[in-house]
Design a protein around this motif. Structure first.
Motif, PDB file in Angstrom:
ATOM      1  N   VAL A  70      49.266  47.162  80.355  1.00  0.00           N
ATOM      2  CA  VAL A  70      49.990  47.589  81.506  1.00  0.00           C
ATOM      3  C   VAL A  70      49.357  48.929  82.199  1.00  0.00           C
ATOM      4  CG1 VAL A  70      52.404  48.844  82.075  1.00  0.00           C
ATOM      5  CG2 VAL A  70      52.328  46.674  80.960  1.00  0.00           C
ATOM      6  N   ALA A  71      49.022  49.815  81.245  1.00  0.00           N
ATOM      7  CA  ALA A  71      48.144  50.878  81.576  1.00  0.00           C
ATOM      8  C   ALA A  71      46.708  50.753  82.246  1.00  0.00           C
ATOM      9  CB  ALA A  71      47.834  51.560  80.509  1.00  0.00           C
ATOM     10  N   GLN A  75      45.968  51.042  86.226  1.00  0.00           N
ATOM     11  CA  GLN A  75      44.755  51.683  86.791  1.00  0.00           C
ATOM     12  C   GLN A  75      43.934  50.946  87.555  1.00  0.00           C
ATOM     13  OE1 GLN A  75      42.292  52.859  83.404  1.00  0.00           O
ATOM     14  NE2 GLN A  75      41.062  54.163  84.775  1.00  0.00           N
ATOM     15  N   ALA A  76      43.617  49.527  87.418  1.00  0.00           N
ATOM     16  CA  ALA A  76      43.164  48.881  88.289  1.00  0.00           C
ATOM     17  C   ALA A  76      43.727  48.613  89.507  1.00  0.00           C
ATOM     18  CB  ALA A  76      42.838  47.387  87.425  1.00  0.00           C
ATOM     19  N   ALA A  77      45.189  48.548  89.402  1.00  0.00           N
ATOM     20  CA  ALA A  77      45.805  48.204  90.935  1.00  0.00           C
ATOM     21  C   ALA A  77      45.691  49.670  91.791  1.00  0.00           C
ATOM     22  CB  ALA A  77      47.191  48.192  90.575  1.00  0.00           C
ATOM     23  N   GLU A  78      45.729  50.975  91.045  1.00  0.00           N
ATOM     24  CA  GLU A  78      45.329  52.074  91.803  1.00  0.00           C
ATOM     25  C   GLU A  78      44.279  52.173  92.580  1.00  0.00           C
ATOM     26  OE1 GLU A  78      45.095  56.670  90.079  1.00  0.00           O
ATOM     27  OE2 GLU A  78      46.831  55.809  89.833  1.00  0.00           O
ATOM     28  N   ALA A  81      44.339  49.910  95.318  1.00  0.00           N
ATOM     29  CA  ALA A  81      44.740  50.422  96.347  1.00  0.00           C
ATOM     30  C   ALA A  81      44.309  51.467  96.881  1.00  0.00           C
ATOM     31  CB  ALA A  81      46.227  50.812  95.843  1.00  0.00           C
ATOM     32  N   LEU A  82      43.503  52.365  96.406  1.00  0.00           N
ATOM     33  CA  LEU A  82      42.895  53.380  96.967  1.00  0.00           C
ATOM     34  C   LEU A  82      41.504  52.942  97.849  1.00  0.00           C
ATOM     35  CD1 LEU A  82      42.907  56.112  93.945  1.00  0.00           C
ATOM     36  CD2 LEU A  82      44.246  56.126  96.273  1.00  0.00           C
ATOM     37  N   ALA A  83      40.994  51.952  97.258  1.00  0.00           N
ATOM     38  CA  ALA A  83      39.858  51.344  97.914  1.00  0.00           C
ATOM     39  C   ALA A  83      40.220  50.733  99.243  1.00  0.00           C
ATOM     40  CB  ALA A  83      39.023  50.320  97.019  1.00  0.00           C
TER      41      ALA A  83
END
Length: 160
Positions: A70-71, A75-78, A81-83
């Motif tokens: 989950v962590a 982290q990958a999703a964040e 999303a930032l990219a």
């Protein structure tokens, strides 16, 4: 699973050998039996390895790997999303700049065109008025009625 598979294959091969009369086996016969023993080892190893893997999986506490997964996913999703936001911001900025430049050019062209139209209209009206005044000044107040409009029409053509 690997160790359990190897042990099971060894036991299965030993059981198969126990069924044979080893005194009658020649080297040629042993080479013929090799594929048979490979298949026995493969089948026994797969079954034992699968059971060992399931047993090991059943005894694992899943909370820690789940938390880690989950962590990592967060982290990958964040990061993604930032990219994506950065890409959207870049595209939006580029679109706004292009829109602004095009709007500026279109506004300039439209303004020039409208300004020219207004200027031409005013010039035509001024020319008509001047032509009427000059015609009346030269011919007097008693000038024929068609002369003043004709002079205005001529002035309009010249002004355009």
């Amino acid at each position: 699973g690997r160790v359990a598979g190897a042990q099971a294959a060894s036991v299965a091969a030993a059981e198969e050998l126990a069924k044979m009369d080893l005194s009658t086996i020649t080297e040629e016969k042993a080479n013929e039996l090799k594929p048979q023993f490979e298949e026995i080892g493969k089948q026994a190893g797969e079954k034992a390895g699968e059971l060992a893997g399931k047993s090991a999986g059943d005894n694992i506490d899943p909370t820690i790997p789940i938390k880690e997964a989950v962590a990592a996913a967060k982290q990958a999703a964040e990061k993604a999303a930032l990219a994506a936001k950065e890409s959207v911001d870049d595209i939006t900025g580029d679109a706004e700049a292009l829109g602004q430049a095009e709007g500026e050019a279109a506004g300039k062209d439209a303004g020039s065109s409208s300004g020219e139209c207004v200027a031409v209209e005013k010039a035509v009206e001024a020319a008509k008025k001047a032509a009427a005044e000059v015609t009346i000044a030269i011919l007097g107040e008693n000038a024929p009625e068609f002369i003043v409009p004709a002079a205005g029409k001529l002035a309009e053509e010249v002004a355009k």
